[in-house]
Design a protein around this motif. Structure first.
Motif, short mmCIF file in Angstrom:
data_model
loop_
_atom_site.label_atom_id
_atom_site.label_comp_id
_atom_site.label_asym_id
_atom_site.label_seq_id
_atom_site.Cartn_x
_atom_site.Cartn_y
_atom_site.Cartn_z
N GLN A 75 -31.51 5.64 -97.89
CA GLN A 75 -31.58 4.41 -98.33
C GLN A 75 -32.79 3.87 -98.73
N ILE A 76 -34.12 4.32 -98.03
CA ILE A 76 -35.35 3.71 -98.50
C ILE A 76 -35.64 4.40 -99.85
N SER A 108 -40.24 0.56 -90.34
CA SER A 108 -38.88 0.98 -89.95
C SER A 108 -38.71 1.55 -88.53
N VAL A 119 -39.01 10.28 -97.61
CA VAL A 119 -39.33 9.25 -98.62
C VAL A 119 -40.56 9.38 -99.33
N ARG A 133 -37.70 11.47 -91.94
CA ARG A 133 -37.70 10.42 -92.70
C ARG A 133 -38.85 10.36 -93.53
N THR A 192 -31.17 6.94 -93.39
CA THR A 192 -32.11 5.93 -93.65
C THR A 192 -33.13 6.30 -94.65
N VAL A 251 -45.54 1.52 -99.18
CA VAL A 251 -44.56 2.78 -98.80
C VAL A 251 -44.81 2.99 -97.36
N SER A 295 -43.99 0.24 -94.97
CA SER A 295 -42.37 0.14 -95.04
C SER A 295 -42.14 1.20 -93.85
N LEU A 296 -42.58 2.48 -93.88
CA LEU A 296 -42.17 3.32 -92.97
C LEU A 296 -42.61 2.84 -91.79
#
Length: 237
Positions: free
Chosen positions: A178-179, A236, A64, A60, A175, A229, A232-233
């Motif tokens: 989506q991010i 999540s 991202v 992930r 996921t 960023v 947010s990671l």
């Protein structure tokens, strides 16, 4: 001068180290245990890339961060080495509680000889399965359970790794995309505004990317994009 150097060294007094290679049976269980540990370590190291990519949050994070670079259209800035390195350290940061539990419950008892190799592996998989199951969608898990034709598991530990790992991997891919889509939106708006402005001014020969790139970098700096960023990671997980 050469003759003096050779004369100072007496060949009869030179000590040559000996090398002994013994191949055969042994009655020392410690020697066998050490050999098995070396073989186990080499096996784990050979599988480490697949374990890191498919059983942790590395997938992930690296996807991202790659989306961020693509949305900025900065070509190879930041370079791949920076993205991979940052992804690795963020993975270690997120997975540190899981790795600590694996070390306390499985690795240390195995090194002290309290549990066997099979027991250490089963114990180590408990926190790993809990982490993967927490971030795996039921739909993805049901997909692989359906095709393996196994009995419906009652607990997380009853789910085989052959089912949980691919289900976790495709869940992480969804996921991450989506991010990445949410990251693309503001930069796409800037590209559209710049392209429309250049079209209205009749400057059709000027590439819009050349004009929009400084504005996208400026926006990213003003909002402290890397902080947002990474935050947010982390949230999540």
């Amino acid at each position: 001068m050469t003759e003096i150097l050779f004369a100072a060294v007496d060949p009869t007094q030179a000590l040559i180290p000996g090398i002994n290679l013994n191949i055969g049976a042994t009655d020392d269980p410690n020697g066998v245990s050490t050999t098995l540990r070396i073989l186990l370590l080499m096996t784990v190291l050979s599988l480490a890339p697949a374990i890191l990519i498919l059983m942790t949050c590395f997938t992930r994070i690296v996807i991202v961060l790659s989306f961020v670079r693509t949305a900025l259209a900065t070509q190879s800035m930041p370079p791949n080495q920076v993205i991979i390195g940052l992804s690795l350290f963020l993975t270690f940061f997120v997975m540190s509680p899981v790795f600590a539990e694996v070390n306390e419950t499985a690795l240390k008892p195995f090194q002290e000889g309290q549990i066997s190799q099979e027991e250490a592996f089963d114990t180590a998989m408990i926190p790993m399965k809990e982490f993967m199951a927490k971030h795996t969608r039921e739909k993805d898990l049901a997909l692989f359970l359906k095709y393996t034709r196994v009995e419906k598991p009652t607990t997380i530990q009853d789910i085989p790794l052959t089912v949980l790992v691919p289900a976790f991997a495709i869940s992480e891919l969804k996921t991450a995309f989506q991010i990445g889509f949410m990251i693309f939106i503001p930069f796409l708006v800037i590209d559209m505004v710049v392209a429309s402005t250049l079209m209205a001014m009749g400057m059709m020969m000027l590439p819009p990317v050349m004009i929009s790139l400084p504005f996208k970098i400026l926006l990213f700096i003003l909002v402290d994009g890397w902080h947002l960023v990474v935050q947010s990671l982390l949230l999540s997980f």
